[in-house]
Design a protein around this motif. Structure first.
Motif, mmCIF file in Angstrom:
data_model
loop_
_atom_site.group_PDB
_atom_site.id
_atom_site.type_symbol
_atom_site.label_atom_id
_atom_site.label_comp_id
_atom_site.label_asym_id
_atom_site.label_seq_id
_atom_site.Cartn_x
_atom_site.Cartn_y
_atom_site.Cartn_z
ATOM 1 N N ALA A 80 0.835 -1.206 0.000
ATOM 2 C CA ALA A 80 0.000 0.000 0.000
ATOM 3 C C ALA A 80 0.867 1.252 0.000
ATOM 4 N N THR A 81 1.932 1.227 0.774
ATOM 5 C CA THR A 81 2.872 2.355 0.816
ATOM 6 C C THR A 81 3.517 2.547 -0.550
ATOM 7 N N ALA A 82 3.945 1.452 -1.145
ATOM 8 C CA ALA A 82 4.593 1.532 -2.465
ATOM 9 C C ALA A 82 3.635 2.075 -3.516
ATOM 10 N N LEU A 83 2.396 1.634 -3.490
ATOM 11 C CA LEU A 83 1.403 2.103 -4.454
ATOM 12 C C LEU A 83 1.201 3.619 -4.343
ATOM 13 N N LEU A 84 1.067 4.117 -3.120
ATOM 14 C CA LEU A 84 0.916 5.560 -2.918
ATOM 15 C C LEU A 84 2.158 6.324 -3.370
ATOM 16 N N LEU A 85 3.325 5.778 -3.077
ATOM 17 C CA LEU A 85 4.574 6.446 -3.470
ATOM 18 C C LEU A 85 4.766 6.456 -4.982
ATOM 19 N N VAL A 86 4.439 5.364 -5.631
ATOM 20 C CA VAL A 86 4.535 5.324 -7.098
ATOM 21 C C VAL A 86 3.583 6.360 -7.701
ATOM 22 N N GLY A 87 2.374 6.455 -7.144
ATOM 23 C CA GLY A 87 1.438 7.473 -7.608
ATOM 24 C C GLY A 87 1.969 8.877 -7.392
ATOM 25 N N ALA A 88 2.516 9.133 -6.205
ATOM 26 C CA ALA A 88 3.051 10.458 -5.881
ATOM 27 C C ALA A 88 4.214 10.824 -6.790
ATOM 28 N N ILE A 89 5.155 9.911 -6.935
ATOM 29 C CA ILE A 89 6.339 10.183 -7.748
ATOM 30 C C ILE A 89 5.964 10.309 -9.222
ATOM 31 N N GLY A 90 5.112 9.408 -9.697
ATOM 32 C CA GLY A 90 4.693 9.469 -11.096
ATOM 33 C C GLY A 90 3.964 10.763 -11.420
ATOM 34 N N LEU A 91 3.057 11.168 -10.547
ATOM 35 C CA LEU A 91 2.305 12.408 -10.777
ATOM 36 C C LEU A 91 3.229 13.621 -10.710
ATOM 37 N N PHE A 92 4.161 13.616 -9.754
ATOM 38 C CA PHE A 92 5.110 14.728 -9.659
ATOM 39 C C PHE A 92 5.951 14.836 -10.933
ATOM 40 N N VAL A 93 6.496 13.723 -11.386
ATOM 41 C CA VAL A 93 7.346 13.736 -12.588
ATOM 42 C C VAL A 93 6.543 14.200 -13.805
ATOM 43 N N TRP A 94 5.347 13.691 -13.962
ATOM 44 C CA TRP A 94 4.499 14.080 -15.098
ATOM 45 C C TRP A 94 4.203 15.584 -15.066
ATOM 46 N N ALA A 95 3.814 16.083 -13.883
ATOM 47 C CA ALA A 95 3.490 17.510 -13.754
ATOM 48 C C ALA A 95 4.737 18.370 -13.950
ATOM 49 N N ARG A 96 5.831 17.961 -13.351
ATOM 50 C CA ARG A 96 7.082 18.739 -13.466
ATOM 51 C C ARG A 96 7.538 18.821 -14.922
ATOM 52 N N ARG A 97 7.500 17.722 -15.621
ATOM 53 C CA ARG A 97 7.906 17.729 -17.037
ATOM 54 C C ARG A 97 6.955 18.562 -17.883
ATOM 55 N N THR A 98 5.670 18.492 -17.584
ATOM 56 C CA THR A 98 4.692 19.271 -18.330
ATOM 57 C C THR A 98 4.902 20.767 -18.093
ATOM 58 N N MET A 99 5.234 21.146 -16.871
ATOM 59 C CA MET A 99 5.460 22.563 -16.552
ATOM 60 C C MET A 99 6.758 23.098 -17.148
#
Length: 193
Positions: A79-98
């Motif tokens: 469960a921790t890994a799933l949340l972290l993968v979501g957090a990191i993936g969303l951050f990377v996607w948003a950061r690259r888009t910005m």
């Protein structure tokens, strides 16, 4: 109040924090401050309040009572890994888009663009959603889920302080284009809020 946790969840959390911090640091080092960029330090207060939310979740005893190879311990780690993968993936996607528009402290570049693609087509503040996932992962991995009763309102307050400044800058710079975007796209959860 603390619930039991296990070594796998703590190892996953530590790894996730190192990866997230490295990504933020790399993005910060890559970005250069430009002359004429309008920085608004009022967003620092929001950052501090968000930090207090993490301190609330992270403080207190950690009850290492779960068998590291038992199902409850491994499920907690998953469960921790799933949340972290979501957090990191969303951050990377948003950061690259910005791209060059991204910064830790609210600011506007002279050539700032209104970003409405990628995750910003679905929510206006995906990085704050990513950080909220990181907060949830922290509470779950440490066995401090009851502390979310205090931490989530603090995180929401810190986020509100930050977005108030950021949205003010964007509204001043983009006017009706930002108003139209804000009417179409919710802040945090598509279709809800």
């Amino acid at each position: 109040m603390s619930h039991s946790t296990g070594l796998p969840a703590l190892a996953v959390l530590a790894t996730g924090f190192v990866v997230f911090a490295a990504l933020v640091l790399a993005a910060r080092l890559k970005r250069r401050d430009e002359e004429g960029a309008r920085r608004d330090g009022r967003s620092l207060l929001g950052i501090m309040v968000q930090g207090i939310a993490f301190a609330v979740c992270g403080s207190g005893p950690i009850a290492m009572a779960l068998d590291p190879l038992g199902f409850p311990s491994l499920a907690l780690a998953a469960a921790t890994a799933l949340l972290l993968v979501g957090a990191i993936g969303l951050f990377v996607w948003a950061r690259r888009t910005m791209g060059r528009n991204w910064s830790v402290v609210a600011r506007l570049r002279q050539d700032h663009a209104l970003v409405t693609a990628g995750p910003f087509a679905h929510v206006r503040h995906p990085i704050y959603v990513a950080i909220a996932l990181l907060l949830l992962a922290t509470a779950i991995a440490l066995g401090h889920v009851p502390r979310l009763v205090m931490a989530l309102p603090l995180y929401a307050l810190g986020t509100w302080l930050r977005i108030r400044v950021e949205e003010g800058l964007l509204l001043a710079a983009f006017g009706d284009a930002y108003r139209d975007y804000a009417r179409r796209v919710k802040r945090f959860v598509p279709g809800l809020f």
